[in-house]
Scaffold this active site. Structure first.
Site, PDB file in Angstrom:
ATOM      1  N   TYR A  95      -7.586 -34.813  69.461  1.00  0.00           N
ATOM      2  CA  TYR A  95      -8.874 -34.497  70.071  1.00  0.00           C
ATOM      3  C   TYR A  95     -10.073 -34.760  69.162  1.00  0.00           C
ATOM      4  O   TYR A  95     -11.087 -35.296  69.623  1.00  0.00           O
ATOM      5  CB  TYR A  95      -8.873 -33.055  70.595  1.00  0.00           C
ATOM      6  CG  TYR A  95      -8.175 -32.935  71.925  1.00  0.00           C
ATOM      7  CD1 TYR A  95      -8.856 -33.191  73.112  1.00  0.00           C
ATOM      8  CD2 TYR A  95      -6.833 -32.600  71.999  1.00  0.00           C
ATOM      9  CE1 TYR A  95      -8.216 -33.103  74.335  1.00  0.00           C
ATOM     10  CE2 TYR A  95      -6.178 -32.514  73.222  1.00  0.00           C
ATOM     11  CZ  TYR A  95      -6.875 -32.766  74.384  1.00  0.00           C
ATOM     12  OH  TYR A  95      -6.232 -32.688  75.593  1.00  0.00           O
ATOM     13  N   GLU A 137      -2.830 -26.918  77.429  1.00  0.00           N
ATOM     14  CA  GLU A 137      -1.681 -27.797  77.191  1.00  0.00           C
ATOM     15  C   GLU A 137      -0.619 -27.093  76.361  1.00  0.00           C
ATOM     16  O   GLU A 137       0.584 -27.337  76.539  1.00  0.00           O
ATOM     17  CB  GLU A 137      -2.142 -29.089  76.520  1.00  0.00           C
ATOM     18  CG  GLU A 137      -2.876 -30.018  77.487  1.00  0.00           C
ATOM     19  CD  GLU A 137      -3.698 -31.084  76.791  1.00  0.00           C
ATOM     20  OE1 GLU A 137      -3.519 -31.279  75.570  1.00  0.00           O
ATOM     21  OE2 GLU A 137      -4.520 -31.727  77.468  1.00  0.00           O
TER      22      GLU A 137
END
Length: 379
Positions: A95, A137
């Site tokens: 990310y 997630e």
């Protein structure tokens, strides 16, 4: 938590993103793969060439900007994306790499309009969005670990192959031990490596109800991974990740209507099987171009024998219903309905579905976020 000024700055950029979002995300992917070529192994390069991935990301960025003060409202629409990320093994450390190149792409495309204040605000906002994705997630990854320790990509052996139609075959996989359970409508990700060493990942719906012994998928020949699978033989080994996906049959006893176009029949087969096993009424509408090339005819016949009502549509050589699924049939549906197929068909069903919107659920193949956002978030 974002400050009021940061929220205001991010939301003020919505018109700019609406006008430049696709250009920004196209530059973003160029920057990302140049700086981090290893991520080519994760992202679908076919979608990169067609700009589908850029379009999906542009819509996500736009939606996030518009809802930055209430990101939790995006969770229902983000759920398919979260499952896709989990199936592709997207990890938290990826990310920051994405955030850095996204901000760089904003600056490249917007130039002086991307002021230090805007870039700082978007940096903070991206961190908030990334944290949300990572947390959600993590819950999905934890489920994998609980499901018989199945994590990452695992090897399975092709135990059976059936030619279903011209350019469509089904493949069954097995392994030495039990496989994780799954819900009807979910998919597995298959990972193969090409001759240049690049890994390719594609999702394929499971076509039978869960049995923990085998997984069966349907594959239409139309790309790198499908070409590989159409050349595969019984006994070959492939890598898969655990079943994922939020397009699943609910656990009620309501009658269910399933609408499929072409290869979109694959998740519907599992849904129909699971619903019949639970004693539910099942109606399945399946539309194809040519009746002579309808896939899964034997499985459809077996479902019919078990009590499902199967309505077959074909534009050529029809033996049941000629042409496409009519508007009046869609308008007459009042039961819980699931749709899978080409985007145009799904949009057609959405436009003519007159029952409560919460009774309609759909799945498309390919980058789904742009379509989902356009039909949900921006309404």
């Amino acid at each position: 938590m974002l400050s009021t000024s940061t929220i205001q700055i991010v939301q003020s950029t919505v018109p700019v993103l609406a006008a430049n979002g696709a250009a920004i995300t196209k530059v973003f992917y160029q920057r990302l793969f140049l700086a981090h070529p290893e991520l080519k192994h994760v992202f679908n390069q076919s979608n990169q060439r067609s700009d589908r991935q850029s379009q999906a990301l542009a819509t996500a960025v736009y939606a996030a900007a518009a809802h930055i003060d209430r990101l939790e409202t995006l969770k229902p629409v983000l759920l398919p994306v979260l499952h896709k990320h989990r199936s592709l093994q997207i990890k938290p450390e990826m990310y920051p790499l994405v955030g850095q190149e996204l901000l760089g792409a904003m600056q490249d495309v917007l130039g002086e309009a991307a002021t230090p204040e805007i870039l700082q605000a978007w940096g903070e906002a991206y961190g908030e969005i990334a944290d949300l994705f990572i947390a959600l997630e993590a819950e999905l990854y934890a489920q994998d670990e609980q499901a018989k320790g199945f994590s990452g990509y695992q090897p399975v052996e092709i135990s059976d192959i059936q030619e279903q139609a011209d350019g469509i075959r089904s493949l069954t996989f097995k392994t030495d031990g039990p496989l994780p359970d799954y819900r009807a409508g979910q998919y597995i990700t298959i990972r193969i490596q090409d001759q240049d060493g690049l890994w390719h990942n594609r999702q394929y719906s499971l076509t039978t109800a869960s049995n923990t012994t085998t997984y069966t998928i349907g594959v239409k020949r139309e790309g790198i991974v499908s070409d590989y699978l159409h050349a595969a033989r019984i006994g070959d080994t492939v890598l898969i990740s655990a079943p994922a996906g939020s397009f699943t049959l609910d656990a009620s006893d309501e009658p269910v209507v399933l609408i499929a176009g072409g290869i979109g029949i694959t998740p519907m087969l599992a849904m129909a099987e699971e619903a019949l096993a639970a004693g539910r009424d099942v109606t399945l509408h399946h539309a194809v171009q040519d009746e002579r090339n309808r896939p899964f005819t034997e499985q459809l016949a077996l479902l019919e024998q078990r009590g499902a009502r199967i309505v077959r549509y074909a534009e050529h050589q029809a033996t049941d219903q000629a042409g496409r699924l009519p508007k009046d049939v869609i308008a007459s549906i009042t039961d819980l309905t699931y749709v899978c197929g080409p985007e145009a068909m799904i949009q057609f069903v959405i436009e003519h579905f007159t029952a409560s919107p919460d009774k309609l659920h759909y799945e498309i193949f390919g980058p789904a976020l742009a379509f989902a956002a356009e039909t949900s978030i921006t309404q």
